[in-house]
Design a protein around this motif. Sequence first.
Motif, PDB file in Angstrom:
ATOM      1  N   TYR A   1      -3.210   9.551  -4.574  1.00 34.13           N
ATOM      2  CA  TYR A   1      -2.130   8.698  -4.083  1.00 34.13           C
ATOM      3  C   TYR A   1      -1.640   7.794  -5.212  1.00 34.13           C
ATOM      4  O   TYR A   1      -2.424   7.062  -5.815  1.00 34.13           O
ATOM      5  CB  TYR A   1      -2.594   7.849  -2.909  1.00 34.13           C
TER       6      TYR A   1
ATOM      7  N   GLY B   1      -5.411   5.496  -4.650  1.00 38.77           N
ATOM      8  CA  GLY B   1      -6.342   6.152  -3.739  1.00 38.77           C
ATOM      9  C   GLY B   1      -6.256   7.655  -3.879  1.00 38.77           C
ATOM     10  O   GLY B   1      -5.539   8.174  -4.733  1.00 38.77           O
ATOM     11  N   TRP B   2      -7.000   8.370  -3.016  1.00 39.68           N
ATOM     12  CA  TRP B   2      -7.004   9.833  -3.049  1.00 39.68           C
ATOM     13  C   TRP B   2      -7.605  10.378  -1.762  1.00 39.68           C
ATOM     14  O   TRP B   2      -8.300   9.678  -1.033  1.00 39.68           O
ATOM     15  CB  TRP B   2      -7.771  10.374  -4.251  1.00 39.68           C
TER      16      TRP B   2
ATOM     17  N   GLY C   1       0.770  -1.235   0.000  1.00 35.71           N
ATOM     18  CA  GLY C   1       0.000   0.000   0.000  1.00 35.71           C
ATOM     19  C   GLY C   1       0.801   1.286   0.000  1.00 35.71           C
ATOM     20  O   GLY C   1       0.241   2.362   0.202  1.00 35.71           O
TER      21      GLY C   1
ATOM     22  N   MET D   1      -9.437   4.504 -10.024  1.00 30.75           N
ATOM     23  CA  MET D   1      -8.623   3.534  -9.302  1.00 30.75           C
ATOM     24  C   MET D   1      -7.895   2.623 -10.276  1.00 30.75           C
ATOM     25  O   MET D   1      -8.505   2.017 -11.143  1.00 30.75           O
ATOM     26  CB  MET D   1      -9.501   2.707  -8.362  1.00 30.75           C
TER      27      MET D   1
ATOM     28  N   HIS E   1     -11.386  10.216  -8.486  1.00 30.79           N
ATOM     29  CA  HIS E   1     -10.734  11.466  -8.097  1.00 30.79           C
ATOM     30  C   HIS E   1     -11.048  12.531  -9.145  1.00 30.79           C
ATOM     31  O   HIS E   1     -10.569  12.451 -10.275  1.00 30.79           O
ATOM     32  CB  HIS E   1      -9.220  11.254  -7.986  1.00 30.79           C
TER      33      HIS E   1
END
Length: 192
Positions: free
Chosen positions: A96, A74-75, A23, A37, A87
């Motif tokens: 991210y 992710g964000w 991660g 994503m 996002h």
Amino acid sequence: MSNTDRTNGFRPVKHMNGSPYNGQFNKYYSPNDNLFMHDLVEAETTGVRSGDGIYSCVDRIDAAGDVIVGVVVGWEPDPTNLGRPYHLASSTYAVYIADARDLVMEAQSDDATMVLGDAGINISPTVTAGNTTTGASNMELDGDTAATTNTLTLRIIGAVDRPDNDATDSTSWTRWLVTINSSAWANLIAGV
């Protein structure tokens, strides 16, 4: 067993040395593009977020030959729309990006042209925009581009070894493991 069409971009699974992907990410901003994503991203020429000058900017790749920074994992949430599954282009909320150069990702082929013997050669991704309803990336491996050409964006590691993935010759929607061949963090890549 036939494969299921599950387009969902490029999902990080491990590193080239065999260690798992746990991660890790770095913050970036994407002021011009909506990101989904597991989209692959490239460096944005505007450089850094306006105002603080700390984080670099990225955009979704829009051509198969773009130099890749990493993949969306992710964000930061947008408090004005917590239910948005992607996002929205923003210079306020970070996205991210898993940007390790040795990242191994799982992705689906877009057709039945890839075969087990393709392991070790290079390939380009498709650059279809993501799904605003599910938030999933629509990027896949462009099976027709698999070749020894050194400028292709991704390198094929091999087929995913799982019961739900039929990797026999010429099977549609096969899942493959790939790594970035044209990385923004590689040697001899021009700066943005």
